[in-house]
Write a protein that holds these residues in place. Sequence first.
Motif, PDB file in Angstrom:
ATOM      1  N   ALA A  76       0.856  -1.210   0.040  1.00 12.50           N
ATOM      2  CA  ALA A  76       0.078   0.083   0.083  1.00 12.50           C
ATOM      3  C   ALA A  76       0.759   1.237  -0.002  1.00 12.50           C
ATOM      4  CB  ALA A  76      -1.034  -0.088   1.073  1.00 12.50           C
ATOM      5  N   THR A  77       1.994   1.432   0.633  1.00 10.36           N
ATOM      6  CA  THR A  77       2.936   2.372   0.770  1.00 10.36           C
ATOM      7  C   THR A  77       3.538   2.545  -0.708  1.00 10.36           C
ATOM      8  OG1 THR A  77       3.559   1.984   3.012  1.00 10.36           O
ATOM      9  CG2 THR A  77       5.102   3.481   1.641  1.00 10.36           C
ATOM     10  N   LYS A  78       3.906   1.337  -1.179  1.00 13.61           N
ATOM     11  CA  LYS A  78       4.375   1.715  -2.738  1.00 13.61           C
ATOM     12  C   LYS A  78       3.435   2.261  -3.604  1.00 13.61           C
ATOM     13  CE  LYS A  78       7.825  -1.924  -2.400  1.00 13.61           C
ATOM     14  NZ  LYS A  78       8.237  -3.228  -2.947  1.00 13.61           N
ATOM     15  N   ILE A  79       2.022   1.786  -3.311  1.00 13.10           N
ATOM     16  CA  ILE A  79       0.830   2.297  -4.381  1.00 13.10           C
ATOM     17  C   ILE A  79       1.003   3.901  -3.901  1.00 13.10           C
ATOM     18  CG2 ILE A  79      -1.607   2.434  -4.666  1.00 13.10           C
ATOM     19  CD1 ILE A  79      -1.385  -0.570  -4.029  1.00 13.10           C
ATOM     20  N   PRO A  81      -3.876  13.826  -5.428  1.00 12.50           N
ATOM     21  CA  PRO A  81      -3.503  12.745  -4.905  1.00 12.50           C
ATOM     22  C   PRO A  81      -4.468  12.188  -3.897  1.00 12.50           C
ATOM     23  CG  PRO A  81      -2.027  14.229  -4.172  1.00 12.50           C
ATOM     24  CD  PRO A  81      -2.777  14.936  -5.223  1.00 12.50           C
ATOM     25  N   GLY A  82      -5.257  12.863  -3.288  1.00  7.41           N
ATOM     26  CA  GLY A  82      -6.065  12.626  -1.903  1.00  7.41           C
ATOM     27  C   GLY A  82      -6.910  11.226  -2.302  1.00  7.41           C
ATOM     28  N   SER A 103      -6.139   7.557  -0.093  1.00  4.08           N
ATOM     29  CA  SER A 103      -7.130   7.028   0.665  1.00  4.08           C
ATOM     30  C   SER A 103      -7.516   5.716   0.187  1.00  4.08           C
ATOM     31  CB  SER A 103      -8.302   7.935   0.776  1.00  4.08           C
ATOM     32  OG  SER A 103      -9.062   7.960  -0.400  1.00  4.08           O
ATOM     33  N   ILE A 104      -7.441   5.234  -0.924  1.00  4.34           N
ATOM     34  CA  ILE A 104      -7.609   3.765  -1.088  1.00  4.34           C
ATOM     35  C   ILE A 104      -6.591   2.846  -1.388  1.00  4.34           C
ATOM     36  CG2 ILE A 104      -7.572   4.050  -3.729  1.00  4.34           C
ATOM     37  CD1 ILE A 104     -10.508   2.808  -3.740  1.00  4.34           C
ATOM     38  N   ALA A 150      -4.483  -2.710  -2.389  1.00  5.64           N
ATOM     39  CA  ALA A 150      -3.512  -3.768  -1.873  1.00  5.64           C
ATOM     40  C   ALA A 150      -4.204  -4.865  -1.590  1.00  5.64           C
ATOM     41  CB  ALA A 150      -2.549  -3.133  -0.887  1.00  5.64           C
ATOM     42  N   TYR A 151      -5.131  -4.857  -0.459  1.00  5.54           N
ATOM     43  CA  TYR A 151      -5.795  -5.949  -0.092  1.00  5.54           C
ATOM     44  C   TYR A 151      -6.564  -6.792  -1.356  1.00  5.54           C
ATOM     45  CZ  TYR A 151      -9.081  -8.954   2.381  1.00  5.54           C
ATOM     46  OH  TYR A 151      -9.753 -10.450   2.788  1.00  5.54           O
ATOM     47  N   LEU A 152      -7.632  -6.125  -1.964  1.00  2.68           N
ATOM     48  CA  LEU A 152      -8.128  -6.790  -3.004  1.00  2.68           C
ATOM     49  C   LEU A 152      -7.236  -7.634  -3.833  1.00  2.68           C
ATOM     50  CD1 LEU A 152     -11.010  -4.119  -3.475  1.00  2.68           C
ATOM     51  CD2 LEU A 152     -11.241  -6.499  -2.495  1.00  2.68           C
TER      52      LEU A 152
END
Length: 72
Positions: free
Chosen positions: A13-16, A32-33, A37-38, A43-45
């Motif tokens: 998620a951090t890389k995203i 970028p907000g 936020s997503i 990352a999980y999905l």
Amino acid sequence: MDQARKQELKKIATKIRMGALECVYSANSGHPGGSLSIADILAYLYFEKMKIDPANPKDEGRDRFVLSKGHT
């Protein structure tokens, strides 16, 4: 899900988020907000829940994800 997997997904998620920021910075434009936020959900999905195989993107049985955040 074990703790090690949770940590791995947090890193993804951090890389995203970093990718989103780099794109906005490079384009010198954007908001970028929404992308920031997503990132955890994506990352999980993508890396945990969805049935996908990057080596076989035309697999008829793959999951599909459509995202249309617009101006939320």
